[in-house]
Design an enzyme around this catalytic site. Structure first.
Site, PDB file in Angstrom:
ATOM      1  N   HIS A   5      35.907  30.093  18.019  1.00  0.00           N
ATOM      2  CA  HIS A   5      35.592  31.439  17.477  1.00  0.00           C
ATOM      3  C   HIS A   5      34.323  31.723  17.821  1.00  0.00           C
ATOM      4  O   HIS A   5      33.941  33.018  18.004  1.00  0.00           O
ATOM      5  CB  HIS A   5      35.550  31.542  15.810  1.00  0.00           C
ATOM      6  N   ASP A  40      45.677  26.556  16.421  1.00  0.00           N
ATOM      7  CA  ASP A  40      45.221  26.686  15.124  1.00  0.00           C
ATOM      8  C   ASP A  40      45.655  27.674  14.379  1.00  0.00           C
ATOM      9  O   ASP A  40      46.282  28.606  15.311  1.00  0.00           O
ATOM     10  CB  ASP A  40      43.545  26.913  15.645  1.00  0.00           C
ATOM     11  N   HIS A  42      44.307  30.058  13.106  1.00  0.00           N
ATOM     12  CA  HIS A  42      43.634  31.049  13.224  1.00  0.00           C
ATOM     13  C   HIS A  42      43.264  31.449  14.780  1.00  0.00           C
ATOM     14  O   HIS A  42      43.474  30.585  15.572  1.00  0.00           O
ATOM     15  CB  HIS A  42      41.999  30.983  12.762  1.00  0.00           C
ATOM     16  N   ASP A 117      45.320  23.347  10.575  1.00  0.00           N
ATOM     17  CA  ASP A 117      45.062  24.201   9.563  1.00  0.00           C
ATOM     18  C   ASP A 117      46.513  24.910   9.395  1.00  0.00           C
ATOM     19  O   ASP A 117      46.741  25.894   8.455  1.00  0.00           O
ATOM     20  CB  ASP A 117      44.046  24.958   9.407  1.00  0.00           C
TER      21      ASP A 117
END
Length: 195
Positions: A5, A40, A42, A117
């Site tokens: 990120h 991931d 995200h 995740d």
């Protein structure tokens, strides 16, 4: 690793600096064609933004559509999934989208973000993978790159909840599963060569 990120001038989403983008740019400077595969839950927004337009770096992100970040960057290929997707549908989407991208982009090295995740009990996830589903994901990614004779370097990421030992076990399992897949492929290749 796997700090996908972070942007050039700021951290974001628990990520201080984007090691995937730094490694990809360095590898490209050394003459490699790189594909960053981000699994991931995200989207790998920072990685996509930092490498956008680079002729020797492609990015792939398979993630929960309605999850962080609210404003998505544009990867070479984004696969946005609905909430609650389980093992079989997730793995089918991964193979159906990643295999053609590998063939189209023709990288010579893979940087892999093996986020844990997407696990069903993850506090910040929105998908519903089991531990077995995560292991099947690692074996699938390994098979796709082994079939193409590509090296893979992996980071692990994600994992949110109160049971930090369970999260750590998922991180370790991702690396061990990948390692075993590559070791088994090497043994098979060696055995085949001796016939």
């Amino acid at each position: 690793g796997g700090s996908h990120h972070a942007l050039a001038d700021t951290g974001a989403g628990y990520c201080v600096f984007n090691d995937l983008a730094i490694a990809a740019i360095r590898l490209a400077e050394e003459g490699h064609r790189v594909l960053i595969v981000d699994c991931d839950v995200h989207q790998g927004d920072g990685t996509a933004a930092l490498t956008a337009g680079h002729p020797d770096i492609a990015t792939y992100s398979i993630h929960a559509e309605k999850n962080f970040p609210a404003r998505k960057a544009r990867s070479t290929l984004d696969v946005a999934l609905p909430d609650g997707l389980g093992d079989d549908a997730y793995l089918a989407a991964l193979e159906e989208t990643l295999a053609p991208l590998l063939d189209a982009e023709r990288p010579d090295v893979i940087l892999y973000q093996a986020g844990v995740d997407p696990f069903g009990g993850d506090r910040l996830g929105r998908l519903d993978l089991s531990d077995d589903g995560l292991a099947r994901r690692e074996r699938l990614v390994a098979r796709l790159v082994i079939e193409r004779g590509l090296p893979l370097a992996s980071t692990v990421g994600g994992g949110y909840g109160d049971d930090v030992l369970a999260i750590a076990r998922r991180h370790v399992a991702a690396i061990i599963t990948l390692g075993r897949a590559f070791a088994d492929a090497a043994l098979e290749s060696e055995a085949f060569g001796q016939r």
